[in-house]
Design a protein around this motif. Structure first.
Motif, PDB file in Angstrom:
ATOM      1  N   UNK A 296     -38.158  36.676 -17.706  1.00  0.00           N
ATOM      2  CA  UNK A 296     -37.486  37.482 -16.679  1.00  0.00           C
ATOM      3  C   UNK A 296     -36.996  36.633 -15.511  1.00  0.00           C
ATOM      4  N   UNK A 297     -37.676  35.550 -15.225  1.00  0.00           N
ATOM      5  CA  UNK A 297     -37.328  34.752 -14.053  1.00  0.00           C
ATOM      6  C   UNK A 297     -35.888  34.250 -14.117  1.00  0.00           C
ATOM      7  N   UNK A 298     -35.533  33.617 -15.241  1.00  0.00           N
ATOM      8  CA  UNK A 298     -34.164  33.089 -15.352  1.00  0.00           C
ATOM      9  C   UNK A 298     -33.161  34.210 -15.616  1.00  0.00           C
ATOM     10  N   UNK A 299     -33.561  35.219 -16.392  1.00  0.00           N
ATOM     11  CA  UNK A 299     -32.611  36.287 -16.711  1.00  0.00           C
ATOM     12  C   UNK A 299     -32.239  37.053 -15.448  1.00  0.00           C
ATOM     13  N   UNK A 300     -33.231  37.402 -14.617  1.00  0.00           N
ATOM     14  CA  UNK A 300     -32.952  38.158 -13.399  1.00  0.00           C
ATOM     15  C   UNK A 300     -32.199  37.330 -12.371  1.00  0.00           C
ATOM     16  N   UNK A 301     -32.330  36.017 -12.482  1.00  0.00           N
ATOM     17  CA  UNK A 301     -31.668  35.138 -11.511  1.00  0.00           C
ATOM     18  C   UNK A 301     -30.191  34.958 -11.827  1.00  0.00           C
ATOM     19  N   UNK A 302     -29.887  34.722 -13.123  1.00  0.00           N
ATOM     20  CA  UNK A 302     -28.481  34.430 -13.450  1.00  0.00           C
ATOM     21  C   UNK A 302     -28.040  34.919 -14.828  1.00  0.00           C
ATOM     22  N   UNK A 303     -28.868  35.732 -15.488  1.00  0.00           N
ATOM     23  CA  UNK A 303     -28.477  36.283 -16.783  1.00  0.00           C
ATOM     24  C   UNK A 303     -28.677  35.349 -17.950  1.00  0.00           C
ATOM     25  N   UNK A 304     -29.427  34.270 -17.750  1.00  0.00           N
ATOM     26  CA  UNK A 304     -29.630  33.300 -18.828  1.00  0.00           C
ATOM     27  C   UNK A 304     -31.084  33.316 -19.299  1.00  0.00           C
ATOM     28  N   UNK A 305     -31.358  32.540 -20.334  1.00  0.00           N
ATOM     29  CA  UNK A 305     -32.709  32.265 -20.805  1.00  0.00           C
ATOM     30  C   UNK A 305     -32.871  30.746 -20.881  1.00  0.00           C
ATOM     31  N   UNK A 306     -34.088  30.227 -20.884  1.00  0.00           N
ATOM     32  CA  UNK A 306     -34.283  28.771 -20.822  1.00  0.00           C
ATOM     33  C   UNK A 306     -34.017  28.024 -22.120  1.00  0.00           C
ATOM     34  N   UNK A 307     -33.530  28.718 -23.168  1.00  0.00           N
ATOM     35  CA  UNK A 307     -33.273  28.079 -24.469  1.00  0.00           C
ATOM     36  C   UNK A 307     -34.500  27.328 -24.962  1.00  0.00           C
ATOM     37  N   UNK A 308     -35.613  28.030 -24.899  1.00  0.00           N
ATOM     38  CA  UNK A 308     -36.901  27.451 -25.289  1.00  0.00           C
ATOM     39  C   UNK A 308     -37.144  27.742 -26.768  1.00  0.00           C
ATOM     40  N   UNK A 309     -37.442  26.707 -27.539  1.00  0.00           N
ATOM     41  CA  UNK A 309     -37.737  26.864 -28.967  1.00  0.00           C
ATOM     42  C   UNK A 309     -39.150  26.387 -29.243  1.00  0.00           C
ATOM     43  N   UNK A 310     -39.904  27.228 -29.927  1.00  0.00           N
ATOM     44  CA  UNK A 310     -41.270  26.861 -30.309  1.00  0.00           C
ATOM     45  C   UNK A 310     -41.637  27.733 -31.499  1.00  0.00           C
ATOM     46  N   UNK A 311     -41.830  27.096 -32.639  1.00  0.00           N
ATOM     47  CA  UNK A 311     -42.147  27.853 -33.856  1.00  0.00           C
ATOM     48  C   UNK A 311     -43.644  27.836 -34.172  1.00  0.00           C
ATOM     49  N   UNK A 312     -44.450  27.464 -33.180  1.00  0.00           N
ATOM     50  CA  UNK A 312     -45.899  27.457 -33.395  1.00  0.00           C
ATOM     51  C   UNK A 312     -46.392  28.861 -33.730  1.00  0.00           C
ATOM     52  N   UNK A 313     -47.116  29.025 -34.825  1.00  0.00           N
ATOM     53  CA  UNK A 313     -47.616  30.359 -35.172  1.00  0.00           C
ATOM     54  C   UNK A 313     -48.607  30.872 -34.134  1.00  0.00           C
ATOM     55  N   UNK A 314     -48.667  32.200 -34.023  1.00  0.00           N
ATOM     56  CA  UNK A 314     -49.585  32.834 -33.081  1.00  0.00           C
ATOM     57  C   UNK A 314     -51.026  32.618 -33.518  1.00  0.00           C
TER      58      UNK A 314
END
Length: 816
Positions: A296-314
């Protein structure tokens, strides 16, 4: 991008201000019945693929992903959110007016709801002037719309649909939902907009952790079993980016194990279209039960997401979600249309432990559960064609000037049950080339295709998906010769505090009441219900024979093989039913126990309801035998013998029916109780005979007299016609027994069947008045998309998400 803003929403939708609650919604009559409250919207998903629901407050809250099972629960992480900036100010909202009740996602800003109570019209209009509307939800199944107002400067609409249209036996099975966004800038300054789609990784959740759940009888006498989904069990789940030159998405999967694929295993996918001038962002692993600040931090600020990729299983006891977002700038007057899709590939439905069926859509996408991205890509490629197909199917009906808007609204919206009714549609086989199909009687009586209920409730399937309709009847035909001598206690006796006789589950030759339940083996193990001993019912055999002949006639009258497939079952069930003619007068008698579809209502001797169905069924069997003779299908001597037998039974029965039941104004309830009750559905047999082009079973003038009496007593004189027609009251509209259950209930599907009879007999105005009263009760009082079997004059209901109300298509059939 274009400079035109014109999302076309039909004028006859059910609509309601976003987030506006109900003052006094209907509530359940019995505490044991299911009551999720009024927050229901049009479901999304194909037939038998599992479906989801999103209500008029914007929350995804209905999860019918596991075939035959029901979960009603808001999942806040499953959400659309919108960011907007005009250069001087910014705002961002998650587009649900329902904030999480568990304290999660505290960083998110939730969409404001519409204020102002006020009475609702049938289409959901607010009549109060004290209001602030933040938008409107519209539904005309299989499409629905959110129109956002007075919050964003952008004119913003989201259209939702799945590829369901009449006569389509492929795409209608797909597990996919399309969200088509239309954004228009009506201002004189540029607007930057971000749209984010977040989704919980639910792989593995939708299966019963109790592989052999214990069946018990609840307080209303119905058998139930416990369902414990693996809700929140996300260990091993992971999310990864998937893309090609045209589409971008996130695949939600689970680490493969060496075990064979099971129910609940597979993949989900959220995806969107790549578009010039549109930026795409992602986050593959955020904490769906935390504060939500990680996205929410980046989306509410400028409509973006941090382009974070992590495929680590839960890890154990953790959950994870994925997010994709788009961002674009609209110049003054510009419009952008862009789709998002949600797809899921959970190919297996399990009944009892180890009894697995593949879903119909696997015939087109494979059976290993890895194809959610392929399904999503197909949707992004074809969604415009799909929407066009839906419009082409609906538009001729929507354009008709002789049909009121409320009728067109209800006609399409009542089809929700074909998606939402715990629907099963299996993969094709040599025996069943388009698979097997089934819809639950309802969510409270959780067994499939109750034959007495579908006598009226199957008109929609017959008219729109005739091959599926015939597959259901073939399943009954296969079941009729079978027997199951498992002894059972009958639940009805428990409710009247009497000792129950033991009954066998299924007598050979008896027509089963239903095709089984999700915890056993649907289509193979029938007669799940044990509320009554359905082997003793006097309507089921006739119902079967009538539906066989009806389905033959109304699917072109050429599928003689279908008649031949069902003929042995017709013979067996009529022979079985004739054994209840204890006095030899030609008509099977009711036993004094509730032994027909009104299964709390005692009928004694020859009854108008069951006796009339018997006469019509004999006529249908005679017509069927003649067709088979004409086509040289079957043993000629046997066919001629059966035909002459039914002719003799009919000749004997017809005068007896008149002699014992006609009272000069209407047909008595039965021949032995002495009741003067006017039964609303007393001439169902006559309705069916005329529908099928068979000879009238009663003189036309008597049918008209009886029908007018029903309309006057059961509808006009019962609560001044406000609710619909009660099942059975005295000629002055008063109850015979004020404490009775079924006689004083308004059964929605029976009312629609009665309205079809009124149309058939030239009383179209009366038919519409009756139908409108029932439709208003459903759609004005929070019963939309969970239409119950019964409502009462005290604002209560029983048995939601019921099969029989699709009988409204019978009205359309007769008008057409």
């Amino acid at each position: 991008m274009t400079n035109q803003y014109s999302p076309k929403i039909p004028s006859c939708t059910w609509n309601r201000p976003i987030g506006l609650g109900w003052d006094k919604p209907y509530t359940v009559r019995y505490a044991s019945n299911l009551d999720d409250g009024p927050w229901h919207g049009a479901p999304l998903g194909g037939f038998g693929a599992g479906c989801i629901g999103r209500s008029s407050r914007g929350d995804f809250n209905l999860w019918h992903i596991d075939g035959g099972e029901h979960i009603f629960k808001n999942v806040p992480a499953c959400q659309f959110s919108v960011f907007e900036s005009n250069g001087t100010s910014t705002q961002a909202y998650a587009l649900s007016t329902q904030a999480p009740e568990d304290g999660s996602l505290k960083a998110w800003q939730w969409y404001p709801d519409s204020k102002g109570a006020g009475e609702q019209g049938t289409r959901g209009e607010i009549n109060s002037i004290n209001q602030q509307q933040t938008g409107e939800y519209h539904a005309l199944y299989p499409r629905s719309w959110f129109v956002y107002e007075n919050v964003f400067q952008t004119q913003l609409t989201c259209e939702q649909f799945s590829p369901v249209w009449a006569g389509n036996y492929q795409e209608t099975s797909y597990p996919v939902a399309v969200f088509h966004w239309n954004a228009h800038n009506p201002t004189n300054a540029p607007i930057t907009l971000g749209i984010m789609f977040t989704w919980e990784n639910m792989v593995g959740w939708f299966t019963n952790a109790l592989k052999s759940p214990q069946v018990r009888v609840r307080d209303d006498g119905s058998p139930v079993y416990e369902y414990q989904p693996r809700w929140g069990e996300s260990q091993g789940n992971y999310n990864q980016i998937v893309e090609n030159p045209e589409y971008f998405g996130c695949l939600l999967g689970r680490v493969n194990s060496d075990k064979p694929l099971e129910e609940g295993d597979g993949t989900w996918c959220i995806a969107t279209l790549k578009h010039p001038g549109v930026e795409v962002f992602h986050h593959t692993r955020w904490n769906s039960i935390g504060t939500g600040e990680d996205i929410w931090q980046t989306f509410a600020e400028n409509g973006s997401l941090p382009n974070y990729q992590d495929t680590t299983p839960a890890a154990e006891n953790t959950q994870l979600a994925a997010a994709i977002a788009i961002r674009f700038t609209l110049q003054p007057g510009e419009t952008l249309e862009i789709p998002f899709v949600l797809a899921w590939d959970l190919p297996i439905t399990e009944f009892a432990a180890g009894i697995n069926y593949y879903r119909r859509y696997t015939d087109f996408f494979g059976k290993d559960g890895s194809h959610a991205w392929t399904i999503a890509s197909t949707a992004l490629q074809q969604y415009q064609t799909w929407r066009s197909q839906i419009q082409s199917w609906q538009q001729p009906i929507l354009d008709r000037k002789d049909l009121p808007s409320w009728f067109k609204m209800a006609l399409f919206n009542e089809l929700y049950d074909l998606t939402c009714g715990g629907t099963l549609w299996s993969a094709a086989s040599k025996l069943d080339p388009i698979g097997q199909f089934a819809v639950l009687e309802c969510l409270d009586y959780r067994w499939y295709e109750s034959l007495d209920v579908r006598l009226y409730g199957s008109f929609a399937l017959l008219m729109l998906f005739p091959e599926l309709e015939k597959s259901v009847i073939r399943a009954f035909a296969r079941a009729i010769p079978q027997g199951d001598d498992t002894p059972r206690i009958i639940g009805y006796y428990m409710t009247i505090k009497a000792e129950s006789p033991l009954a066998v589950r299924k007598a050979p030759g008896a027509t089963p009441h239903d095709l089984g339940a999700p915890n056993e083996h649907v289509w193979q193990k029938t007669n799940y219900t044990s509320y009554q001993d359905c082997n003793l019912w006097k309507d089921l055999g006739s119902d079967f024979v009538l539906q066989v002949y009806r389905d033959f006639l109304f699917t072109g009258g050429e599928d003689v093989e279908f008649l031949a497939d069902c003929w042995d079952a017709v013979v067996k069930t009529l022979d079985y039913l004739k054994t209840f003619d204890l006095d030899g007068d030609g008509i099977p008698e009711n036993s004094g126990a509730p032994d027909q579809t009104f299964d709390d209502w005692r009928l004694q001797g020859v009854s108008a309801y069951c006796g009339g169905l018997w006469l019509a069924a004999l006529e249908a069997a005679i017509a069927t035998s003649q067709i088979l003779l004409n086509h040289n299908l079957g043993d000629r001597n046997d066919l001629e013998f059966q035909k002459s037998t039914y002719e003799a039974w009919l000749e004997q029965s017809r005068p007896i029916y008149q002699e014992k039941l006609w009272n000069g104004q209407y047909y008595r309830l039965d021949s032995e109780s002495g009741s003067d009750v006017v039964m609303a559905d007393q001439l169902c047999g006559q309705f069916y005979a005329r529908l099928l082009g068979l000879p009238d079973i009663v003189p036309s003038d008597r049918a008209l007299s009886a029908l007018r009496t029903v309309y006057d007593a059961c509808f006009l004189k019962f609560c001044d016609g406000k609710f619909g027609a009660a099942n059975g009251v005295r000629p002055d509209g008063s109850p015979e027994n004020p404490k009775a259950t079924h006689p004083l209930e308004i059964w929605t599907g029976i009312n629609f069947g009665l309205a079809a009879f009124l149309v058939q007999m030239g009383m179209k105005d009366e038919a519409f008045k009756l139908t409108q009263a029932v439709v208003q009760q459903i759609y004005d009082n929070g019963l939309q998309f969970r239409t119950p079997e019964a409502i009462t004059a005290t604002g209560t209901f029983r048995a939601c998400t019921y099969l029989r109300p699709m009988a409204i298509w019978g009205i359309y059939l007769l008008i057409d």
